[in-house]
Design a protein around this motif. Structure first.
Motif, PDB file in Angstrom:
ATOM      1  N   ASP A  88       4.128  -6.821   0.332  1.00  0.00           N
ATOM      2  CA  ASP A  88       3.881  -5.381   0.400  1.00  0.00           C
ATOM      3  C   ASP A  88       2.541  -5.032  -0.244  1.00  0.00           C
ATOM      4  OD1 ASP A  88       6.174  -4.708   1.769  1.00  0.00           O
ATOM      5  OD2 ASP A  88       7.374  -4.576  -0.053  1.00  0.00           O
ATOM      6  N   VAL A 165       2.864   9.028  -0.150  1.00  0.00           N
ATOM      7  CA  VAL A 165       3.834   9.764   0.666  1.00  0.00           C
ATOM      8  C   VAL A 165       3.658   9.325   2.115  1.00  0.00           C
ATOM      9  CG1 VAL A 165       4.639  12.031   1.406  1.00  0.00           C
ATOM     10  CG2 VAL A 165       3.754  11.720  -0.909  1.00  0.00           C
ATOM     11  N   GLY A 166       4.783   9.095   2.788  1.00  0.00           N
ATOM     12  CA  GLY A 166       4.759   8.707   4.197  1.00  0.00           C
ATOM     13  C   GLY A 166       5.086   7.240   4.380  1.00  0.00           C
ATOM     14  N   ARG A 167       6.151   6.959   5.098  1.00  0.00           N
ATOM     15  CA  ARG A 167       6.547   5.569   5.300  1.00  0.00           C
ATOM     16  C   ARG A 167       5.505   4.794   6.081  1.00  0.00           C
ATOM     17  NH1 ARG A 167      12.926   5.918   7.113  1.00  0.00           N
ATOM     18  NH2 ARG A 167      13.751   6.878   5.208  1.00  0.00           N
ATOM     19  N   GLN A 168       4.910   5.433   7.088  1.00  0.00           N
ATOM     20  CA  GLN A 168       3.930   4.753   7.922  1.00  0.00           C
ATOM     21  C   GLN A 168       2.496   5.085   7.527  1.00  0.00           C
ATOM     22  OE1 GLN A 168       5.136   2.556   9.945  1.00  0.00           O
ATOM     23  NE2 GLN A 168       7.274   3.176   9.743  1.00  0.00           N
ATOM     24  N   SER A 169       2.221   6.338   7.163  1.00  0.00           N
ATOM     25  CA  SER A 169       0.842   6.718   6.835  1.00  0.00           C
ATOM     26  C   SER A 169       0.406   6.252   5.449  1.00  0.00           C
ATOM     27  CB  SER A 169       0.684   8.239   6.936  1.00  0.00           C
ATOM     28  OG  SER A 169       1.493   8.891   5.959  1.00  0.00           O
ATOM     29  N   LEU A 170       1.366   6.153   4.504  1.00  0.00           N
ATOM     30  CA  LEU A 170       1.045   5.725   3.127  1.00  0.00           C
ATOM     31  C   LEU A 170      -0.120   6.548   2.572  1.00  0.00           C
ATOM     32  CD1 LEU A 170       1.335   1.849   3.571  1.00  0.00           C
ATOM     33  CD2 LEU A 170       3.067   3.427   2.706  1.00  0.00           C
ATOM     34  N   THR A 195       7.839  13.407  -4.710  1.00  0.00           N
ATOM     35  CA  THR A 195       8.503  12.111  -4.657  1.00  0.00           C
ATOM     36  C   THR A 195       9.667  12.118  -3.675  1.00  0.00           C
ATOM     37  OG1 THR A 195       7.903  11.703  -6.970  1.00  0.00           O
ATOM     38  CG2 THR A 195       9.645  10.334  -6.035  1.00  0.00           C
ATOM     39  N   ASP A 198      10.468  12.352   2.246  1.00  0.00           N
ATOM     40  CA  ASP A 198      10.736  11.113   2.977  1.00  0.00           C
ATOM     41  C   ASP A 198      10.458  11.357   4.447  1.00  0.00           C
ATOM     42  OD1 ASP A 198      11.522   8.651   3.799  1.00  0.00           O
ATOM     43  OD2 ASP A 198      13.661   8.937   3.440  1.00  0.00           O
ATOM     44  N   ASP A 200       7.703  10.065   7.968  1.00  0.00           N
ATOM     45  CA  ASP A 200       6.927   8.944   8.483  1.00  0.00           C
ATOM     46  C   ASP A 200       5.446   9.063   8.146  1.00  0.00           C
ATOM     47  OD1 ASP A 200       9.034   7.577   9.538  1.00  0.00           O
ATOM     48  OD2 ASP A 200       8.885   8.479  11.524  1.00  0.00           O
ATOM     49  N   ALA A 201       4.896  10.284   8.223  1.00  0.00           N
ATOM     50  CA  ALA A 201       3.446  10.434   8.032  1.00  0.00           C
ATOM     51  C   ALA A 201       3.145  11.781   7.404  1.00  0.00           C
ATOM     52  CB  ALA A 201       2.711  10.299   9.371  1.00  0.00           C
ATOM     53  N   ASN A 207       3.182  19.171   6.473  1.00  0.00           N
ATOM     54  CA  ASN A 207       4.020  18.051   6.059  1.00  0.00           C
ATOM     55  C   ASN A 207       4.278  18.048   4.567  1.00  0.00           C
ATOM     56  OD1 ASN A 207       2.228  16.112   8.453  1.00  0.00           O
ATOM     57  ND2 ASN A 207       4.277  16.947   8.689  1.00  0.00           N
TER      58      ASN A 207
END
Length: 481
Positions: A88, A165-170, A195, A198, A200-201, A207
């Motif tokens: 990771d 923040v963002g699972r895909q965008s980080l 925090t 939750d 994706d982006a 957002n």
């Protein structure tokens, strides 16, 4: 990722990525070739050549210690070299502009931070223009934005705490506050809400905003977005919390109240008397843009005795050939005004102004000449629209535009009684809103019930402005001696 750290697994993760590149690298003192991998476009090529490849190939230090230890102690000329033991961490470093070095026989990897600096230069603000003030604005780079803040607030107590923040965008999100001045409970509450996001982006302002505000069922903004670093820093000095998002050329201030959205950036630059008069004008324009169309509909439809005789005769003569009712005329013109405004915003700048001018002539003069609407309706709608443009914050102005339709419709149904009922409902709705424990109508109606220190409308000379606004509970209430 449920994968062990190895070059083969990294290549597997980035398989099919045309911008992922590797090359063999000979490190002096190593028996076998190492492998350097990176994402093309995210790293600066000159830095890779000069700061990593050349020193590692020509390293002439003592041979004691392992290759890893020698590199960590200065074998590469980058400012940041870190040992990585997790997939990771390695994949995150690659997409953030780092090079990863794998050496044979080693279970760990080395990460060199060499990101590209290709970004938009700091330029003048486009939305929040000001005559007497700095001419720089935030950019899409969060590190550039934090540097703009630190150049103005140089205290070592300025804290910049980052979250992803963002699972895909980080996406990096920085929470900024002044330790010892900002309420720590407010900071903890904002950090916790960020925090808990939750998604994706994190790409747009919505957002973040719609996930952290208290009242989502309202059109009024509860977060102030600004592109001006000086306004952002003024909010920090008042005891608010700032948030910067990587990829967005603006910062946001929390909590937000109605007084914050009606303050302009130049209020602290102008003379106190001028700033006070302009603030009063803004509040009057807020009332005009909300109530003027509804007041005209109520008076012209239900209470004609309130109109002076000569003006009433003039209105009657202009409406003789108009086949529509007053409420229909006003609502139609308000909708046409909104359509023209949206068309001017969406079209390219080269033709946007032309379309607005032509649309204004067609909707205004041509509609009057064709006896579709009366001239008085055009004047009332134009005055209400221009008054709305005086609002310093466009999100707040958009909320007023929505409520203007409700008030006008209520006035068309029940006259002045309907107008007053809808206006009271608006005030009641605003009184219900809280932003991180701060009443939205603060400091006019603070939730604590105590009269807050600090000015709201009547601004005293700055040497006499001794205290901060206490509605946001700053730890230090005094600005100056």
């Amino acid at each position: 990722m449920d994968l062990s750290l190895s070059l083969e697994h990294v290549e597997e993760v980035f398989s099919g990525c045309a911008d992922f590149e590797t090359r063999p690298l000979h490190v002096k003192g190593a028996q076998e070739l190492g492998t350097l991998c990176w994402v093309n476009g995210m790293v600066k090529t000159e830095r890779v050549n000069d700061y990593i490849l050349r020193p590692l190939a020509q390293w002439e230090g003592p041979e004691e210690g392992t290759i890893f230890q020698r590199i960590l102690e200065g074998g590469a000329w980058t400012m940041t070299v870190q040992e990585r033991t997790d997939m990771d961490e390695v994949t995150g470093d690659l997409v953030n502009g780092c090079c990863i070095l794998f050496l044979p026989g080693e279970e760990h990897a080395l990460s060199f931070q060499v990101p590209t600096e290709e970004k938009r230069a700091v330029s003048a603000p486009e939305i929040e223009n000001v005559m007497k003030g700095p001419k720089d604005s935030f950019t899409e780079s969060v590190r550039t934005n934090t540097s703009l803040v630190r150049r103005r607030v140089r205290t070592p107590w300025l804290r910049v705490e980052e979250q992803i923040v963002g699972r895909q965008s980080l996406t990096p999100v920085d929470v900024i506050f002044i330790q010892g001045l900002t309420d720590p409970e407010l900071v903890a509450q904002i950090q916790q809400r960020i925090t808990d996001i939750d998604i994706d982006a994190l790409i747009s302002t919505g957002n973040l905003e719609e996930y952290i505000i208290d009242n989502k069922a309202t059109s009024f903004p509860q977060v102030l977005f600004t592109e001006r670093p000086d306004r952002f820093c003024n909010g920090l000095m008042d005891g608010r919390v700032g948030v910067l998002i990587d990829g967005l050329p603006m910062g946001c201030l929390l909590p937000g109240d109605i007084a914050l959205f009606l303050k302009a950036p130049q209020d602290r630059s102008n003379n106190y008397a001028i700033s006070t008069v302009l603030t009063i004008i803004r509040y009057l324009c807020m009332a005009i843009t909300l109530l003027a169309p509804g007041f005209y509909v109520a008076v012209a439809t239900f209470h004609p005795e309130m109109i002076p005789t000569k003006l009433a005769l003039s209105i009657i003569s202009s409406k003789q050939d108009v086949p529509f009712s007053t409420i229909f005329e006003v609502l139609t013109m308000l909708v046409a005004f909104e359509i023209l405004q949206e068309a001017g915003l969406r079209l390219p700048k080269t033709i946007g102004q032309t379309v607005s001018i032509i649309g204004g002539l067609v909707v205004g003069q041509s509609a009057v000449e064709a006896k579709i609407v009366s001239p008085v309706v055009v004047i009332v709608v134009a005055v209400a629209g221009i008054a709305g443009y005086t609002m310093p914050n466009q999100d707040f102005a958009s909320a007023l535009r929505i409520w203007r339709f409700f008030i006008t419709a209520a006035a068309g149904v029940a006259g002045l009684f309907g107008l007053m009922v809808c206006a009271v409902a608006l005030v009641y709705r605003l009184a219900e809103i809280e932003s991180f424990g701060v009443a939205y109508l603060s400091p006019f109606a603070p939730a604590t019930g105590n009269h807050p220190r600090g000015h709201t409308i009547l601004r005293p000379p700055l040497p006499l402005e001794k205290f901060r606004d206490m509605t946001i509970h700053p730890r230090n209430s005094r600005k100056q001696k």
